[in-house]
Structure formats: structure tokens, C-alpha cells
Scaffold this active site. Structure first.
Site, mmCIF file in Angstrom:
data_model
loop_
_atom_site.group_PDB
_atom_site.id
_atom_site.type_symbol
_atom_site.label_atom_id
_atom_site.label_comp_id
_atom_site.label_asym_id
_atom_site.label_seq_id
_atom_site.Cartn_x
_atom_site.Cartn_y
_atom_site.Cartn_z
ATOM 1 N N HIS A 159 0.835 -1.209 0.000
ATOM 2 C CA HIS A 159 0.000 0.000 0.000
ATOM 3 C C HIS A 159 0.869 1.259 0.000
ATOM 4 O O HIS A 159 0.590 2.227 -0.714
ATOM 5 C CB HIS A 159 -0.915 0.027 1.237
ATOM 6 C CG HIS A 159 -2.168 -0.773 1.096
ATOM 7 N ND1 HIS A 159 -2.180 -2.144 1.058
ATOM 8 C CD2 HIS A 159 -3.473 -0.384 0.989
ATOM 9 C CE1 HIS A 159 -3.417 -2.581 0.954
ATOM 10 N NE2 HIS A 159 -4.229 -1.532 0.889
ATOM 11 N N ARG A 192 -1.175 2.209 7.433
ATOM 12 C CA ARG A 192 -0.954 0.768 7.489
ATOM 13 C C ARG A 192 -0.397 0.346 8.847
ATOM 14 O O ARG A 192 -0.627 -0.775 9.300
ATOM 15 C CB ARG A 192 -0.004 0.338 6.363
ATOM 16 C CG ARG A 192 -0.494 0.691 4.977
ATOM 17 C CD ARG A 192 -1.858 0.117 4.706
ATOM 18 N NE ARG A 192 -1.820 -1.326 4.515
ATOM 19 C CZ ARG A 192 -2.872 -2.116 4.574
ATOM 20 N NH1 ARG A 192 -4.063 -1.621 4.868
ATOM 21 N NH2 ARG A 192 -2.758 -3.419 4.370
ATOM 22 N N HIS A 198 1.025 -3.446 9.071
ATOM 23 C CA HIS A 198 2.451 -3.335 8.758
ATOM 24 C C HIS A 198 3.217 -2.726 9.914
ATOM 25 O O HIS A 198 2.688 -1.919 10.687
ATOM 26 C CB HIS A 198 2.662 -2.455 7.519
ATOM 27 C CG HIS A 198 2.336 -3.126 6.224
ATOM 28 N ND1 HIS A 198 3.142 -4.096 5.666
ATOM 29 C CD2 HIS A 198 1.292 -2.968 5.386
ATOM 30 C CE1 HIS A 198 2.595 -4.503 4.516
ATOM 31 N NE2 HIS A 198 1.465 -3.840 4.341
ATOM 32 N N ASP A 202 8.310 -1.756 7.484
ATOM 33 C CA ASP A 202 7.668 -2.165 6.222
ATOM 34 C C ASP A 202 7.291 -0.934 5.409
ATOM 35 O O ASP A 202 7.479 -0.893 4.183
ATOM 36 C CB ASP A 202 6.383 -2.956 6.491
ATOM 37 C CG ASP A 202 6.593 -4.210 7.298
ATOM 38 O OD1 ASP A 202 7.711 -4.756 7.291
ATOM 39 O OD2 ASP A 202 5.623 -4.649 7.953
#
Length: 237
Positions: A159, A192, A198, A202
Site C-alpha cells: 500500500h 498501514r 504493517h 515495512d
């Protein structure tokens, strides 16, 4: 009677066929095989015993602490990932509100860029095979419908990769709004972390991945030509 049945069957099948045709029309700029191997560029994600993991842990706790806030609600909305989603998400900070009908070239560009991003990150996700926070800690996320207990693809964040890439594309079209555009791109990545899908590392890696992808795309005539057409469409509205 037979003719009517054929017509009816065609009408029922048309909605199923159109998405497949769109997927073919809006294919990636390059394949998985042609993509730079991000696992050769990115450092390995921190392990649980790595000192760097303390930041991942702290950010994970921060994300959980604000899920019930307005920012947390926005993070849930940011779980969407598609060309249409990105057009709508960035629109409030742009010179022009975006939608696929009024900006078909940009919509195609976003669609192709998104599919390219997916290809670009695949080898690294497979190579690192990092578990996601909710898998590691066995805690619920803010988007439970998207949870998958066997999806070990946390690093780098897809994303974030997509959002940062779209932000860079939009910045090249509308440089006067650079700060606002890239702030939205940044916030989508942080979302995220907030929803628990995440780690911060990340997300940080996803931004690096997007920069590599954008640089690689800029070397491709097909991408540059479509980018120029999108620029003309954007400013000739």
C-alpha cells in the site's frame, strides 16, 4: 426463442467479461521478471531481537492507541487500493478533483502504475516472507475482513509502495502542490501501521521501493508518453 436465449446469455456474461478486458487493457508497464529485484536493494527487516525492532514495536503500540480517533477512522478508509481510490484520496489537495470519467488517461496511468508496483514488490515480499504484526502478536486489526493468517508478505508495504508512487506521479503533474500531495502519500503509508497491517520498517521500505519503481518507469518511453498525455489532460480540463 433460441435467439432470445443467446441475447440473454450475452447480457449476463458481459459484466464478467468487461473486468477481464479492462485488466488486459490496463496491464503493467513491466512484468515481475523485468522488475528490479528489490530484495537486492532493501535491507532485511529487523528481527524480533534486533535493536531496530524497538521502533517497530513502539509504532505498533502508537497505531493501536489512536484507532478510535478520527485519524484511526481515516486509516481504515486508506485500506483501499485501486486507481479509483487514489484519485479520490488525492483529489482534495489538487488543482482539480479527479475521477476516472473526466480523467481517463490518468486513470489508465494509475491503473498501470498500480499493477507495475505489485509486480515490482513481489519478489521482495516472497524473499523476506515477513509475518505481519497481527500475525506475530495474534491481535485483531482495524480491518479484520482483510486479515489472512498465512499471508506472510509484510515487507515491504505494498500500500505504501503504491501510495508513494502515485504521489510522485501526481507531483510531476502538479508540482505546485508537492507538499500537500506527498503528505497524503505519507499518511496513507502510516495508516498501514495504525490499522496493524504493517510495521513501521515495512512502510519505510515501501517508500524506498516506490522511488526505485518511479525511477525505473521514467526510463521507459511508454511511461513517459502516457505521463505527458496525463499532464495535458490534467491542465487542459
Amino acid at each position: 426463442m433460441k435467439k432470445n436465449l443467446i441475447v440473454l446469455a450475452a447480457a449476463l456474461l458481459m459484466p464478467l467479461l468487461l473486468p477481464a478486458q479492462n485488466r488486459q487493457a490496463y496491464g503493467p508497464f513491466y512484468t515481475v521478471e523485468e522488475a528490479p529485484h528489490l530484495e537486492k536493494i532493501l535491507p532485511p527487516p529487523p528481527s524480533l531481537t534486533d535493536n531496530r525492532f524497538s521502533d517497530d514495536w513502539a509504532q505498533y503500540q502508537w497505531g493501536k492507541s489512536i484507532r478510535d480517533t478520527e485519524r484511526g477512522q481515516q486509516a481504515v478508509k486508506d485500506a483501499g487500493i485501486s486507481a479509483r481510490f487514489f484519485m479520490e484520496r488525492f483529489s482534495p489537495v489538487l488543482s482539480h478533483p479527479l475521477n476516472p470519467d473526466d480523467y481517463p488517461v490518468l486513470y489508465e496511468l494509475f491503473s498501470k502504475a498500480h499493477r507495475t508496483e505489485s509486480n515490482a514488490g513481489r519478489s521482495a515480499k516472497t524473499y523476506f516472507a515477513r509475518v505481519r504484526p497481527y500475525q506475530q502478536f495474534k491481535e485483531p486489526t482495524a480491518v479484520p475482513q482483510a486479515e489472512n493468517l498465512t499471508d506472510f508478505t509484510s515487507y515491504p508495504s505494498g500500500h505504501t509502495h503504491a501510495a508513494w508512487l502515485m504521489g510522485m506521479i501526481l507531483t510531476s503533474l502538479d508540482p505546485d502542490h508537492t507538499e500537500d500531495i506527498m503528505k497524503v502519500a505519507y499518511e496513507i503509508g502510516q495508516s498501514r501501521v495504525i490499522v496493524g497491517f504493517h510495521y513501521q520498517s515495512d512502510v519505510d521500505a515501501g517508500r524506498v521501493a516506490a522511488s526505485v519503481t518511479f525511477a525505473r518507469l521514467c526510463a521507459m518511453p511508454e511511461f513517459r508518453e502516457m505521463l505527458e498525455k496525463a499532464r495535458e489532460e490534467y491542465w487542459n480540463d
